[in-house]
Design an enzyme around this catalytic site. Structure first.
Site, mmCIF file in Angstrom:
data_model
loop_
_atom_site.group_PDB
_atom_site.id
_atom_site.type_symbol
_atom_site.label_atom_id
_atom_site.label_comp_id
_atom_site.label_asym_id
_atom_site.label_seq_id
_atom_site.Cartn_x
_atom_site.Cartn_y
_atom_site.Cartn_z
ATOM 1 C CB THR A 286 102.539 113.951 33.207
ATOM 2 O OG1 THR A 286 101.967 115.057 33.922
ATOM 3 C CG2 THR A 286 102.042 113.956 31.766
ATOM 4 C CG ASN B 154 106.733 120.297 27.620
ATOM 5 O OD1 ASN B 154 105.540 120.021 27.745
ATOM 6 N ND2 ASN B 154 107.696 119.709 28.347
ATOM 7 C CG ASP C 96 113.812 119.517 32.554
ATOM 8 O OD1 ASP C 96 113.840 119.752 33.768
ATOM 9 O OD2 ASP C 96 112.832 119.036 31.976
ATOM 10 C CE1 TYR D 141 99.669 124.613 34.679
ATOM 11 C CE2 TYR D 141 97.477 124.657 33.724
ATOM 12 C CZ TYR D 141 98.750 124.124 33.774
ATOM 13 O OH TYR D 141 99.112 123.104 32.923
ATOM 14 C CE LYS E 296 100.482 125.721 31.113
ATOM 15 N NZ LYS E 296 101.686 125.300 30.372
HETATM 16 N N1 NAD Z 1 99.736 116.903 32.662
HETATM 17 C C1 NAD Z 1 98.683 117.632 32.298
HETATM 18 O O1 NAD Z 1 97.540 117.299 32.615
HETATM 19 C C2 NAD Z 1 98.882 118.888 31.486
HETATM 20 C C3 NAD Z 1 97.762 119.442 30.863
HETATM 21 C C4 NAD Z 1 97.914 120.592 30.091
HETATM 22 C C5 NAD Z 1 99.146 121.174 29.968
HETATM 23 N N2 NAD Z 1 100.221 120.623 30.591
HETATM 24 C C6 NAD Z 1 101.505 121.289 30.426
HETATM 25 O O2 NAD Z 1 102.417 120.389 29.879
HETATM 26 C C7 NAD Z 1 103.740 120.794 30.232
HETATM 27 C C8 NAD Z 1 104.514 119.564 30.701
HETATM 28 O O3 NAD Z 1 103.903 119.085 31.867
HETATM 29 P P1 NAD Z 1 103.856 117.542 32.272
HETATM 30 O O4 NAD Z 1 102.453 117.242 32.600
HETATM 31 O O5 NAD Z 1 104.588 116.734 31.297
HETATM 32 O O6 NAD Z 1 104.591 117.609 33.684
HETATM 33 P P2 NAD Z 1 106.041 117.139 34.188
HETATM 34 O O7 NAD Z 1 106.154 117.672 35.561
HETATM 35 O O8 NAD Z 1 106.198 115.696 33.936
HETATM 36 O O9 NAD Z 1 107.023 117.927 33.218
HETATM 37 C C9 NAD Z 1 107.384 119.270 33.410
HETATM 38 C C10 NAD Z 1 108.819 119.425 32.982
HETATM 39 O O10 NAD Z 1 109.192 120.806 33.073
HETATM 40 C C11 NAD Z 1 110.441 120.882 33.750
HETATM 41 N N3 NAD Z 1 110.573 122.201 34.360
HETATM 42 C C12 NAD Z 1 109.865 122.717 35.400
HETATM 43 N N4 NAD Z 1 110.286 123.954 35.694
HETATM 44 C C13 NAD Z 1 111.286 124.234 34.807
HETATM 45 C C14 NAD Z 1 112.118 125.357 34.598
HETATM 46 N N5 NAD Z 1 112.021 126.454 35.362
HETATM 47 N N6 NAD Z 1 113.026 125.309 33.604
HETATM 48 C C15 NAD Z 1 113.153 124.189 32.824
HETATM 49 N N7 NAD Z 1 112.400 123.099 32.993
HETATM 50 C C16 NAD Z 1 111.481 123.113 33.979
HETATM 51 C C17 NAD Z 1 110.396 119.737 34.736
HETATM 52 O O11 NAD Z 1 111.679 119.396 35.243
HETATM 53 C C18 NAD Z 1 109.776 118.651 33.884
HETATM 54 O O12 NAD Z 1 110.733 118.017 33.063
HETATM 55 C C19 NAD Z 1 103.591 121.898 31.263
HETATM 56 O O13 NAD Z 1 103.770 123.157 30.640
HETATM 57 C C20 NAD Z 1 102.157 121.733 31.711
HETATM 58 O O14 NAD Z 1 101.611 122.933 32.206
HETATM 59 C C21 NAD Z 1 100.113 119.497 31.341
#
Ligand code: NAD
Length: 254
Positions: A192, A91, A38, A157, A161
């Protein structure tokens, strides 16, 4: 440690918060040795400490998934420390601003594609050779319900995806004979820090509007996404590869 992943090694990108943290904790709870890659060092160290405080094994290697050398180093550090790589949850991702396609700034477009799509490809590019060397492994990529359906104002986005879903299916076909399963999860909206940053949790009207998009009339919890990843990585899913699994309270069934 006991559990279904005892003796196994799980790599999670984006494990400093949200879905990644919940999944790191779930893997550790099931006995896996956990590696977190991360860009957020403080959050990731905290996740690792939560795991070790509960008697598990974890370490963090600062990694930007958009930098090939850092991703290669992450996989190398995993193998150096724990000797193998059994499960990978790709992720890490970033959110989108809400802008129509013609007005989308090129810089923002490229950044979202770079991290949310190319970052997943780069992760698999470096995980797969290690899994091939071992004779097997399991990869789960975090797509989104927006990898299956459109969302106006989020073209980059949604494109990234949808790309993750296509990439997942293609990679699954390529490695099916090699004992490597590759799947994606497609979460609905999950509470989140990402949703906090785009104002969907603090603004009651916005929160209700998003909640209403889910037939179950609620958003998801990070732990529910972790449960889907754990199942996909487990032997219970031994004949499952190339799927994009919605975990979305019915969002994509509408
Ligand atoms: N929260 C939602 O509603 C949702 C829905 C569908 C998909 N997602 C996907 O789930 C995944 C996690 O998202 P989340 O909601 O837990 O958000 P979050 O912001 O809590 O987590 C994202 C994580 O990715 C890390 N990150 C960002 N850019 C990075 C990089 N360049 N290199 C390494 N790490 C990096 C961040 O530091 C963080 O730990 C994402 O891919 C997001 O698109 C989220």
């Amino acid at each position: 440690m006991t559990g279904i992943f005892a003796g196994k090694v799980a790599l999670i990108t984006g494990g400093s918060s949200g879905i990644g943290r919940a999944t790191a904790l779930a893997f550790a709870h099931e006995g896996a040795q956990v590696v977190i890659g991360d860009i957020n060092s403080a959050g990731s160290e905290e996740t690792a400490q939560m795991i070790t405080a509960a008697g598990g094994e974890a370490f963090f290697a600062r990694t930007d998934v958009n930098r090939a050398a850092e991703v290669a180093a992450l996989v190398a550090a995993t193998v150096e420390r724990y000797g193998r790589l059994d499960c990978a949850f790709n992720n890490a991702g970033i959110e989108s601003s809400s802008i129509s396609t013609a007005n989308y700034p090129e810089e923002d477009w490229r950044r979202i594609i770079d991290i949310n799509l190319t970052g997943v490809w780069l992760s698999m590019k470096h995980e797969l050779p290690q899994m091939l060397k071992q004779g097997g492994g399991v990869i789960v990529n975090n797509a989104s319900a927006l990898g299956l359906v459109a969302f106006a104002g989020a073209s980059a986005y949604v494109a990234a995806k949808h790309g993750v879903v296509g990439l997942t299916k293609t990679t699954a076909l390529e490695y099916a004979k090699s004992g490597i399963r590759v799947n994606a999860i497609c979460p609905g909206f999950v509470e989140t820090p990402m949703l906090e940053r785009i104002g969907l949790l603090s603004d009651p009207k916005a929160k209700q509007a998003v909640t209403n998009l889910h037939p179950m009339q609620r958003m998801g919890a990070a732990a529910e996404m972790a449960a889907a990843v754990i199942w996909l990585c487990s032997d219970a899913a031994s004949f499952v590869t190339g799927i994009a699994l919605p975990a979305d309270g019915g969002y994509t069934a509408r």
